[in-house]
Design a protein around this motif. Structure first.
Motif, PDB file in Angstrom:
ATOM      1  N   VAL A  51       1.646 -11.652   6.772  1.00  0.00           N
ATOM      2  CA  VAL A  51       1.628 -10.452   5.941  1.00  0.00           C
ATOM      3  C   VAL A  51       2.990 -10.289   5.289  1.00  0.00           C
ATOM      4  O   VAL A  51       4.017 -10.397   5.963  1.00  0.00           O
ATOM      5  CB  VAL A  51       1.296  -9.187   6.787  1.00  0.00           C
ATOM      6  N   ARG A  52       3.018 -10.040   3.982  1.00  0.00           N
ATOM      7  CA  ARG A  52       4.312  -9.774   3.345  1.00  0.00           C
ATOM      8  C   ARG A  52       4.791  -8.396   3.764  1.00  0.00           C
ATOM      9  O   ARG A  52       3.995  -7.505   4.117  1.00  0.00           O
ATOM     10  CB  ARG A  52       4.207  -9.898   1.828  1.00  0.00           C
ATOM     11  N   MET A  53       6.100  -8.168   3.702  1.00  0.00           N
ATOM     12  CA  MET A  53       6.690  -6.966   4.287  1.00  0.00           C
ATOM     13  C   MET A  53       6.208  -5.675   3.625  1.00  0.00           C
ATOM     14  O   MET A  53       6.121  -4.639   4.269  1.00  0.00           O
ATOM     15  CB  MET A  53       8.214  -7.056   4.244  1.00  0.00           C
ATOM     16  N   GLY A  54       5.880  -5.717   2.337  1.00  0.00           N
ATOM     17  CA  GLY A  54       5.442  -4.499   1.669  1.00  0.00           C
ATOM     18  C   GLY A  54       3.976  -4.183   1.840  1.00  0.00           C
ATOM     19  O   GLY A  54       3.517  -3.114   1.419  1.00  0.00           O
ATOM     20  N   ALA A  55       3.222  -5.075   2.469  1.00  0.00           N
ATOM     21  CA  ALA A  55       1.772  -4.892   2.605  1.00  0.00           C
ATOM     22  C   ALA A  55       1.449  -4.182   3.914  1.00  0.00           C
ATOM     23  O   ALA A  55       0.782  -4.728   4.809  1.00  0.00           O
ATOM     24  CB  ALA A  55       1.059  -6.244   2.520  1.00  0.00           C
ATOM     25  N   VAL A  56       1.885  -2.936   4.030  1.00  0.00           N
ATOM     26  CA  VAL A  56       1.687  -2.179   5.266  1.00  0.00           C
ATOM     27  C   VAL A  56       0.206  -1.941   5.532  1.00  0.00           C
ATOM     28  O   VAL A  56      -0.268  -2.047   6.667  1.00  0.00           O
ATOM     29  CB  VAL A  56       2.449  -0.836   5.191  1.00  0.00           C
ATOM     30  N   ARG A  90       0.182   2.298   1.042  1.00  0.00           N
ATOM     31  CA  ARG A  90       0.579   2.859   2.350  1.00  0.00           C
ATOM     32  C   ARG A  90       2.084   2.784   2.527  1.00  0.00           C
ATOM     33  O   ARG A  90       2.701   3.719   3.024  1.00  0.00           O
ATOM     34  CB  ARG A  90      -0.123   2.098   3.483  1.00  0.00           C
ATOM     35  N   ALA A  91       2.683   1.677   2.093  1.00  0.00           N
ATOM     36  CA  ALA A  91       4.133   1.546   2.201  1.00  0.00           C
ATOM     37  C   ALA A  91       4.835   2.527   1.275  1.00  0.00           C
ATOM     38  O   ALA A  91       5.867   3.101   1.628  1.00  0.00           O
ATOM     39  CB  ALA A  91       4.546   0.115   1.858  1.00  0.00           C
ATOM     40  N   ALA A  92       4.264   2.747   0.073  1.00  0.00           N
ATOM     41  CA  ALA A  92       4.884   3.666  -0.875  1.00  0.00           C
ATOM     42  C   ALA A  92       4.925   5.086  -0.314  1.00  0.00           C
ATOM     43  O   ALA A  92       5.918   5.804  -0.496  1.00  0.00           O
ATOM     44  CB  ALA A  92       4.117   3.640  -2.192  1.00  0.00           C
ATOM     45  N   ARG A  93       3.861   5.490   0.369  1.00  0.00           N
ATOM     46  CA  ARG A  93       3.856   6.837   0.964  1.00  0.00           C
ATOM     47  C   ARG A  93       4.900   6.949   2.065  1.00  0.00           C
ATOM     48  O   ARG A  93       5.561   7.981   2.221  1.00  0.00           O
ATOM     49  CB  ARG A  93       2.463   7.165   1.507  1.00  0.00           C
ATOM     50  N   PHE A  94       5.070   5.854   2.834  1.00  0.00           N
ATOM     51  CA  PHE A  94       6.106   5.860   3.876  1.00  0.00           C
ATOM     52  C   PHE A  94       7.499   5.932   3.255  1.00  0.00           C
ATOM     53  O   PHE A  94       8.353   6.702   3.688  1.00  0.00           O
ATOM     54  CB  PHE A  94       5.982   4.597   4.735  1.00  0.00           C
ATOM     55  N   LEU A  95       7.727   5.151   2.219  1.00  0.00           N
ATOM     56  CA  LEU A  95       9.033   5.127   1.570  1.00  0.00           C
ATOM     57  C   LEU A  95       9.359   6.457   0.904  1.00  0.00           C
ATOM     58  O   LEU A  95      10.523   6.826   0.771  1.00  0.00           O
ATOM     59  CB  LEU A  95       9.089   4.000   0.544  1.00  0.00           C
ATOM     60  N   ALA A  96       8.334   7.198   0.505  1.00  0.00           N
ATOM     61  CA  ALA A  96       8.556   8.495  -0.125  1.00  0.00           C
ATOM     62  C   ALA A  96       9.210   9.493   0.818  1.00  0.00           C
ATOM     63  O   ALA A  96       9.793  10.490   0.376  1.00  0.00           O
ATOM     64  CB  ALA A  96       7.232   9.053  -0.643  1.00  0.00           C
ATOM     65  N   SER A  97       9.162   9.199   2.118  1.00  0.00           N
ATOM     66  CA  SER A  97       9.820  10.070   3.098  1.00  0.00           C
ATOM     67  C   SER A  97      11.329   9.903   3.104  1.00  0.00           C
ATOM     68  O   SER A  97      12.039  10.657   3.775  1.00  0.00           O
ATOM     69  CB  SER A  97       9.280   9.769   4.501  1.00  0.00           C
ATOM     70  N   GLY A  98      11.828   8.901   2.379  1.00  0.00           N
ATOM     71  CA  GLY A  98      13.269   8.659   2.333  1.00  0.00           C
ATOM     72  C   GLY A  98      13.773   7.741   3.416  1.00  0.00           C
ATOM     73  O   GLY A  98      14.982   7.525   3.545  1.00  0.00           O
ATOM     74  N   ALA A  99      12.872   7.143   4.195  1.00  0.00           N
ATOM     75  CA  ALA A  99      13.281   6.310   5.326  1.00  0.00           C
ATOM     76  C   ALA A  99      14.086   5.095   4.887  1.00  0.00           C
ATOM     77  O   ALA A  99      15.006   4.663   5.585  1.00  0.00           O
ATOM     78  CB  ALA A  99      12.053   5.858   6.119  1.00  0.00           C
ATOM     79  N   PHE A 100      13.736   4.531   3.712  1.00  0.00           N
ATOM     80  CA  PHE A 100      14.381   3.290   3.289  1.00  0.00           C
ATOM     81  C   PHE A 100      15.861   3.483   2.967  1.00  0.00           C
ATOM     82  O   PHE A 100      16.650   2.536   3.020  1.00  0.00           O
ATOM     83  CB  PHE A 100      13.661   2.713   2.062  1.00  0.00           C
ATOM     84  N   SER A 101      16.251   4.709   2.654  1.00  0.00           N
ATOM     85  CA  SER A 101      17.647   4.981   2.314  1.00  0.00           C
ATOM     86  C   SER A 101      18.512   5.181   3.541  1.00  0.00           C
ATOM     87  O   SER A 101      19.731   5.321   3.437  1.00  0.00           O
ATOM     88  CB  SER A 101      17.736   6.222   1.420  1.00  0.00           C
ATOM     89  N   LYS A 102      17.908   5.197   4.729  1.00  0.00           N
ATOM     90  CA  LYS A 102      18.662   5.391   5.961  1.00  0.00           C
ATOM     91  C   LYS A 102      19.300   4.081   6.402  1.00  0.00           C
ATOM     92  O   LYS A 102      18.995   3.014   5.880  1.00  0.00           O
ATOM     93  CB  LYS A 102      17.743   5.918   7.075  1.00  0.00           C
ATOM     94  N   GLY A 103      20.191   4.147   7.407  1.00  0.00           N
ATOM     95  CA  GLY A 103      20.728   2.948   8.033  1.00  0.00           C
ATOM     96  C   GLY A 103      19.635   2.224   8.805  1.00  0.00           C
ATOM     97  O   GLY A 103      18.490   2.680   8.886  1.00  0.00           O
ATOM     98  N   ASP A 104      19.992   1.081   9.392  1.00  0.00           N
ATOM     99  CA  ASP A 104      18.994   0.269  10.078  1.00  0.00           C
ATOM    100  C   ASP A 104      18.272   1.037  11.177  1.00  0.00           C
ATOM    101  O   ASP A 104      17.050   0.994  11.291  1.00  0.00           O
ATOM    102  CB  ASP A 104      19.647  -0.980  10.672  1.00  0.00           C
TER     103      ASP A 104
END
Length: 276
Positions: A51-56, A90-104
């Motif tokens: 599965v590619r990483m963006g295909a949640v 599904r990944a876009a909705r998760f990213l909309a929470s701002g999680a991707f901008s956080k540290g690891d």
């Protein structure tokens, strides 16, 4: 019968070790192998899907179809850029929470919450499957660090503690109490290679690898193993310090045997030891 285990596999041999251990305990296992991250020869002997990483959504579909109840995250993953990720809905909705901008750790903690609270899986830690992988206390190698190396360990621990709030890296390289490098997105082996090029003559640098305070350990525990020892030896390091009870050492007997062959120390300390 124990619940079926889903392994989200990044790099290294760790996902395979987990799968074999779980199967030996009577569990069924299914691996989500992340494209560009997982190693084919590690995952392909087990039931798996690439599965590619963006295909949640696709990953969740596989886990549900396979009847997975518990999930473990295993193996290093290089964080892609948003352009490389190409998120599905599904990944876009998760990213909309701002999680991707956080540290690891912030991102990985958000992934754990997502899997548990929104998707209904139980996320477990690697030591729940591999109990003997957690670093025991004390000097693990034949050689203990000398006073200069102990000062470097103490300096490295202090630097990592100061970086906790910034959520940056798990490792630092120190020589003669001078910081040669701090782990960022490149991973530990690349840090070792980079810092080795900056090493001064004399006693070699020390790798200090600890978890962050309050880190979500089910998602990302510091890991060392025989490969770490090889990298340190090749870069002229004198030793490795890890965190008791929170760092993981893959294949401890072979890791320590390799260190002993090259007179490299390996020591395990708690945060409260301060390198002493």
């Amino acid at each position: 019968m124990p619940p079926k285990l889903g392994i989200v596999a990044g790099g290294s041999a760790l996902p395979g070790l987990l799968a074999r251990s779980a199967i030996e305990e009577g569990r069924e296992v299914f691996i989500i192998a992340l494209k560009g991250q997982a190693e084919p020869d590690v995952v392909e002997t087990f039931d798996h899907a690439w599965v590619r990483m963006g295909a949640v959504g696709k990953a969740l579909e596989h886990l549900r179809r396979e009847g997975v109840e518990e999930v473990v995250l295993a193996g290093p993953v290089t964080r892609p850029t948003l352009g490389e990720l190409v998120p599905d809905g599904r990944a876009a909705r998760f990213l909309a929470s701002g999680a991707f901008s956080k540290g690891d750790d912030g991102l990985l903690s958000a992934i754990v919450r997502f899997l548990e609270k929104e998707e209904g899986f139980r996320v477990i830690g690697i030591p729940d499957i591999l109990e003997d992988i957690v670093a025991p206390p004390g000097v693990l190698s034949d050689r203990a660090p000398d006073s200069r190396e102990t000062a470097d360990i103490r300096r490295g621990m202090a630097v990592l503690e100061s970086l906790d709030l910034a959520d940056v890296g798990q490792a630092v390289v120190v020589q003669n109490e001078i910081v040669l490098g701090i782990e960022a997105d490149e991973g530990t082996d690349a840090l070792i290679n980079r810092a080795g090029e900056l090493a001064r003559p004399g006693t070699g640098p020390v790798l200090v690898k600890f978890s962050k305070k309050g880190q979500e350990l089910r998602a990302d525990q510091p890991v060392t193993g025989p490969g770490t020892v090889t990298s340190c030896v090749n870069a002229g390091f004198s030793g490795i310090a890890v965190e008791t009870g929170r760092s993981l050492i893959v294949d401890l007997p072979n890791t320590i045997a390799a260190a002993n062959r090259h007179n490299l120390f390996v020591t395990s300390l708690s945060r409260h030891d301060k390198g002493t």
